[in-house]
Design an enzyme around this catalytic site. Structure first.
Site, short mmCIF file in Angstrom:
data_model
loop_
_atom_site.label_atom_id
_atom_site.label_comp_id
_atom_site.label_asym_id
_atom_site.label_seq_id
_atom_site.Cartn_x
_atom_site.Cartn_y
_atom_site.Cartn_z
N CYS A 5 -1.67 66.31 -23.14
CA CYS A 5 -1.59 67.72 -23.47
C CYS A 5 -2.34 68.53 -22.41
CB CYS A 5 -2.18 68.08 -24.83
SG CYS A 5 -1.40 67.22 -26.19
N ARG A 22 0.82 66.24 -18.00
CA ARG A 22 -0.10 65.80 -19.06
C ARG A 22 0.62 65.60 -20.40
NH1 ARG A 22 -5.31 66.52 -17.65
NH2 ARG A 22 -5.89 66.38 -19.82
N TRP A 73 1.79 66.27 -25.68
CA TRP A 73 2.17 64.86 -25.79
C TRP A 73 1.78 64.48 -27.22
CZ3 TRP A 73 0.01 60.07 -26.89
CH2 TRP A 73 0.80 58.96 -26.53
N ASN A 88 -6.19 70.16 -27.01
CA ASN A 88 -5.88 68.89 -26.35
C ASN A 88 -6.92 67.89 -26.83
OD1 ASN A 88 -5.48 66.75 -24.55
ND2 ASN A 88 -6.65 67.74 -22.92
N GLY A 89 -6.46 66.80 -27.45
CA GLY A 89 -7.39 65.78 -27.94
C GLY A 89 -6.96 65.28 -29.30
N GLU A 127 2.84 45.04 -10.93
CA GLU A 127 2.96 46.47 -10.66
C GLU A 127 4.43 46.86 -10.45
OE1 GLU A 127 1.34 48.99 -11.03
OE2 GLU A 127 2.13 50.49 -9.65
N LYS A 169 6.43 49.59 -12.68
CA LYS A 169 7.13 50.75 -12.09
C LYS A 169 8.57 50.82 -12.59
CE LYS A 169 4.68 52.69 -10.99
NZ LYS A 169 3.27 52.52 -10.84
N GLU A 180 8.86 51.59 -16.42
CA GLU A 180 8.34 52.91 -16.73
C GLU A 180 9.34 54.04 -16.44
OE1 GLU A 180 5.00 53.73 -14.18
OE2 GLU A 180 4.15 55.16 -15.59
N HIS A 209 7.49 27.43 -18.00
CA HIS A 209 6.73 27.16 -19.22
C HIS A 209 7.21 28.04 -20.38
CE1 HIS A 209 4.15 24.39 -17.12
NE2 HIS A 209 4.03 25.30 -16.15
N LYS A 224 0.93 61.68 -17.75
CA LYS A 224 0.22 61.22 -16.56
C LYS A 224 -1.20 60.77 -16.90
CE LYS A 224 -0.30 60.71 -12.06
NZ LYS A 224 0.31 59.49 -11.49
O1 M6R Z 1 -5.37 57.70 -14.39
P1 M6R Z 1 -5.46 56.22 -14.55
O2 M6R Z 1 -5.31 55.49 -13.27
O3 M6R Z 1 -6.68 55.78 -15.29
O4 M6R Z 1 -4.21 55.84 -15.45
C1 M6R Z 1 -4.02 54.55 -15.91
C2 M6R Z 1 -2.60 54.34 -16.36
O5 M6R Z 1 -2.30 55.17 -17.43
C3 M6R Z 1 -1.60 54.60 -15.24
O6 M6R Z 1 -1.88 53.83 -14.11
C4 M6R Z 1 -0.16 54.30 -15.70
O7 M6R Z 1 -0.02 52.94 -15.94
C5 M6R Z 1 0.83 54.80 -14.66
N1 M6R Z 1 1.72 55.74 -15.26
C6 M6R Z 1 1.65 53.73 -14.06
O8 M6R Z 1 2.55 54.22 -13.12
#
Ligand code: M6R
Length: 600
Positions: free
Chosen positions: A2, A27, A73, A99-100, A477, A481, A484, A500, A595
Site C-alpha cells: 500500500c 507498493r 495491496w 498502510n499496514g 532465481e 523470475k 512471478e 530423487h 514491490k
Molecule cells: O525488498 P526486498 O529485497 O527485501 O524484497 C524481498 C522480496 O519480496 C523480493 O525480492 C521479491 O521476491 C521480488 N519480487 C522477486 O523478484
C-alpha cells in the site's frame, strides 16, 4: 505494501495525488482512492483496479487544496471498491488512508465499536471509527487521534482529514514507512520520496510512534506523549528521470539494461583514490569479530544471500548461514557465540526481515543491512548499512538489485579477506569490470532470448531450471523470475536432486533450462540433462564460454568462475521477461504481488 500520499497547499491537489499514486503503484495495485477536501466538504473517489481506473472516475470539476490518496495491496478484505481506501467514519467527518496491518482490530471493534455499522471488511475502518468515537466523547481531534494510536497493535502509516478543518492533515507512523515533504507554501506526505519528487526533494523522516500535524506552512512532529520533536530535513537524492520508463516499454526491461551501468557505479563508489575497494572499517571489524555470518532475506534477496555465502566463505573464509526471514523469526537455529546478522533487502522495508532485525537487536547481536534504499527502515534500524547504488527499482520483479547485491557482497568478502591478510587470487575491480562488459553483451542479445523464450516456453504450463553449485542458486532465481511474471509454474533444482523425486514430473516436451558455468560440475549437469532428455524433456542449455558444447542454446562470455551468477542470471531475467510478454502478462505489476512486502 500500500502506498499513501497527501497534499496541502494552494494548488489543486487532484493531479499531484494521482501522479504520486502512480509512482507508488509498485507498493500495491489492486484498488486505489483519493479524498479531496474543499469548502463543500470531503469528496471521496475510489475504485477497484489501477490508478488509471481511478482516474476514470475522479470528477475533474472538484478542486481542492487538501487531499489524501492510497493505492492498495489487500490484506483485510478482497480488492473491491468498498474495501479500498480512503475510509470514512459514520458521520463522514473523518477520512483516513492507511498502510499496514492492525492486529487487534477485531478486539477494538468488540471493545469500543459495538454500535457502529461497518461498511468494509478492513482493519482501517476501525481506526477512523475510533477517532470519531473519541471526538464524540469530547476529545479534541488531535487527542482522539493520539488516544486511538495508543490502542493500536500493529503497523500503520496514516493520513487523516477532518471535514471541519481545512488547515490540517494528521499523520502518524509505526513500522510502515512515511515521509513528510516540505515545500514553499505547501507540504506533502508520501510513503516514498519517489511519489512527490516532482514537487519537492526536501523530506522529514518519521520515526515509529510519531504524530505529525501537517499544515500548508508548518509541520509539527510529536511523540505519543505530545512532546514536540525537532528534526532536520534531508535531501532526497533522486533524479525524476530515474523513475521514468523513458523509451522502454517496461521498467523491468529498463532495469535489466541498467545492470552494466550499476556495476560500474558500484565499482566506482566502493573504490578509494588508490583504486582499492574499501568499506567502512567498522563494518569490516564487525565481520572480523564475528564467528559466523547469518544472512537474512526474502525472495530474490534470499537468492542473492545464497550466492553471497559462496563469496564470503570462498574469499573471506568466514562461515555463513543463509535464512529465509519469515522462517528464521519463528524457528531460530542455535546461534554461535558472536554472530553478525546481515539483512539483504532491495527495499529495506520487508516486514519479515524487519521482524528478525528487531528480535536479534533485542538479543544484543550486531547487524548490517545491505539495501538499495537509503533511510529505509532496515537501514535505519541496523547498526550499519551498505548501499547498492542501483537507482530506483520499480518493476516488481527484481533484476538490477540482485546483481548489485551480489557485487556488494563480493566487495564485502574481498575487503574482509584483505583485512585479514587472506590471499585473494584475483583482482575484484578488474573482474567486476569484465562482468560489466559481459552484461552489456548479454543485454545486446535480447533477440536471442526472445527466441529462446518463444521456442521453449510459449505453450508450456511448467518449466524446470537445473544447475549445480552456484548455478543451482541462480536457477532458483531464474525460476522465481519466470513464475512471478509469466505465471508458468517454474522450479529451480539442484541437478543431482531431480532423480530423487522431481524427475517424475518430466513429460514429453517439458522445458528444462540448465545452467553450466562451473567447470567442476560441467559434466555432471550435462549428465542430468541427458537423464531428463531420455524422458522427453526439451532442454535449453546455457553455458559459459570455455565449457560450451555443440548442443548449447546460448553461451555467456567467460568471467571469473566465482562471479558467474552476476551474468548467468541475465539470460534468466530476459527469458522470463519475454515469456511474460508472449503471454500478455503485466510484466511490471504481476498479479497478487507488490514491490515491498511490508506485512508479515
Ligand atoms: O525488498 P526486498 O529485497 O527485501 O524484497 C524481498 C522480496 O519480496 C523480493 O525480492 C521479491 O521476491 C521480488 N519480487 C522477486 O523478484
Amino acid at each position: 505494501m500500500c502506498g499513501i500520499v497527501g497534499y496541502i497547499g494552494n494548488n489543486d491537489s487532484k493531479e499531484i495525488l494521482l501522479k504520486g499514486l502512480e509512482k507508488l503503484e509498485y507498493r500495491g495495485y489492486d484498488s486505489a482512492g483519493i479524498a479531496l477536501r474543499n469548502e463543500r466538504g470531503i469528496h471521496v473517489f475510489k475504485e477497484k483496479g489501477r490508478i488509471a481506473d481511478l482516474r476514470g472516475i475522479v470528477d475533474e470539476d472538484v478542486m481542492a487544496n487538501i487531499g489524501i490518496g492510497h493505492t492498495r495491496w489487500a490484506t483485510h478484505g478482497v480488492p473491491s471498491k468498498v474495501n479500498s481506501h480512503p475510509h470514512q467514519s459514520t458521520s463522514g467527518r473523518f477520512t483516513l488512508v492507511h498502510n499496514g496491518v492492525i492486529e487487534n482490530y477485531d478486539l477494538l471493534k468488540r471493545e469500543f465499536l459495538t454500535d457502529v455499522t461497518f461498511v468494509s471488511e478492513t482493519d482501517t475502518e476501525v481506526i477512523v471509527q475510533m477517532i470519531e468515537l473519541f471526538v464524540q466523547e469530547g476529545l479534541e481531534v488531535l487527542e482522539a487521534f493520539r488516544k486511538t494510536l495508543t490502542l493500536l497493535h500493529g503497523s500503520y502509516a496514516l493520513a487523516l482529514l477532518d471535514a471541519q478543518d481545512d488547515e490540517t492533515i494528521y499523520v502518524a507512523k509505526n513500522k510502515s514507512p512515511l515521509l513528510v515533504g516540505l515545500g514553499d507554501d505547501f507540504n506533502v506526505v508520501a510513503s516514498d520520496a519517489m511519489a512527490m519528487i516532482q514537487v519537492t526533494n526536501q523530506y522529514l523522516e518519521l520515526m515509529d510512534k510519531e504524530i505529525v500535524i501537517v499544515k500548508k506552512n508548518d509541520v509539527t512532529i510529536q511523540n505519543l506523549n505530545g512532546d514536540i520533536i525537532s528534526r532536520v530535513p534531508f535531501t532526497a537524492e533522486l533524479d525524476a528521470s530515474d523513475i521514468e520508463k523513458g523509451t522502454y516499454p517496461h521498467y523491468m526491461l529498463k532495469e535489466i539494461d541498467e545492470q552494466p551501468l550499476v556495476m560500474r557505479k558500484i565499482i566506482q563508489t566502493y573504490q578509494n583514490e588508490q583504486g582499492e575497494l574499501t568499506i567502512n572499517p567498522e563494518i569490516i571489524s564487525a565481520m572480523n569479530e564475528s564467528d559466523r555470518v547469518y544472512i537474512i532475506a526474502a525472495g530474490t534477496s534470499y537468492h542473492a544471500g545464497l550466492v553471497g555465502k559462496q563469496f564470503i566463505e570462498g574469499i573471506a573464509k568466514l562461515p555463513v548461514e543463509v535464512h529465509i526471514a519469515s522462517e528464521f523469526v519463528y524457528n531460530m537455529p542455535l546461534l554461535t557465540e558472536k554472530p553478525l546478522f546481515i539483512f539483504i533487502s532491495q527495499s529495506g522495508e520487508t516486514a519479515d526481515s524487519r521482524a528478525v532485525l528487531v528480535k536479534v537487536k533485542e538479543m544484543g547481536y550486531r547487524t548490517l543491512t545491505i539495501t538499495n534504499v537509503p533511510g529505509s527502515t532496515l537501514s535505519r534500524e541496523a547498526e550499519y548499512t551498505l548501499l547498492l547504488h542501483a537507482g530506483p527499482e520499480i518493476a516488481v520483479a527484481s533484476s538490477k538489485a540482485y546483481t548489485a547485491q551480489l557485487a556488494v557482497l563480493a566487495i564485502l568478502a574481498e575487503v574482509t579477506a584483505k583485512s585479514q591478510n587472506i590471499r585473494v587470487d584475483f583482482d575484484l575491480v578488474h573482474e567486476l569490470g569484465i562482468i560489466a562488459n559481459a552484461m552489456e553483451v548479454l543485454c545486446d542479445s535480447k533477440e536471442l532470448f526472445e527466441h529462446i523464450s518463444r521456442e521453449f516456453l510459449s505453450v508450456t504450463r511448467n518449466a524446470f531450471f537445473i544447475g549445480r553449485g552456484v548455478d543451482y542458486y541462480v536457477c532458483l532465481e531464474g525460476a522465481l523470475k519466470l513464475k512471478e511474471i509469466s505465471y508458468i509454474q517454474a522450479e529451480g533444482f539442484a541437478g543431482g536432486e531431480l532423480k530423487h523425486g522431481t524427475i517424475a514430473l518430466i513429460e514429453e516436451g517439458t522445458p528444462i533450462i540448465a545452467l553450466a558455468t562451473q567447470e567442476s560440475v560441467n559434466l555432471s549437469i550435462r549428465g542430468n540433462v541427458k537423464e531428463v532428455v531420455a524422458r522427453g524433456a526439451n532442454p535449453c542449455i546455457i553455458s559459459m564460454k570455455g565449457l560450451n558444447m555443440d548442443e548449447d542454446s546460448f553461451v555467456i562470455p567467460e568471467v571469473h568462475e566465482l562471479l558467474t551468477p552476476l551474468i548467468s542470471v541475465i539470460p534468466m531475467q530476459l527469458i522470463a521477461y519475454y515469456a511474460a510478454l508472449h503471454r500478455d502478462c503485466d510484466v511490471d505489476k504481476p498479479r497478487n504481488l507488490a514491490k515491498s512486502v511490508t506485512v508479515e
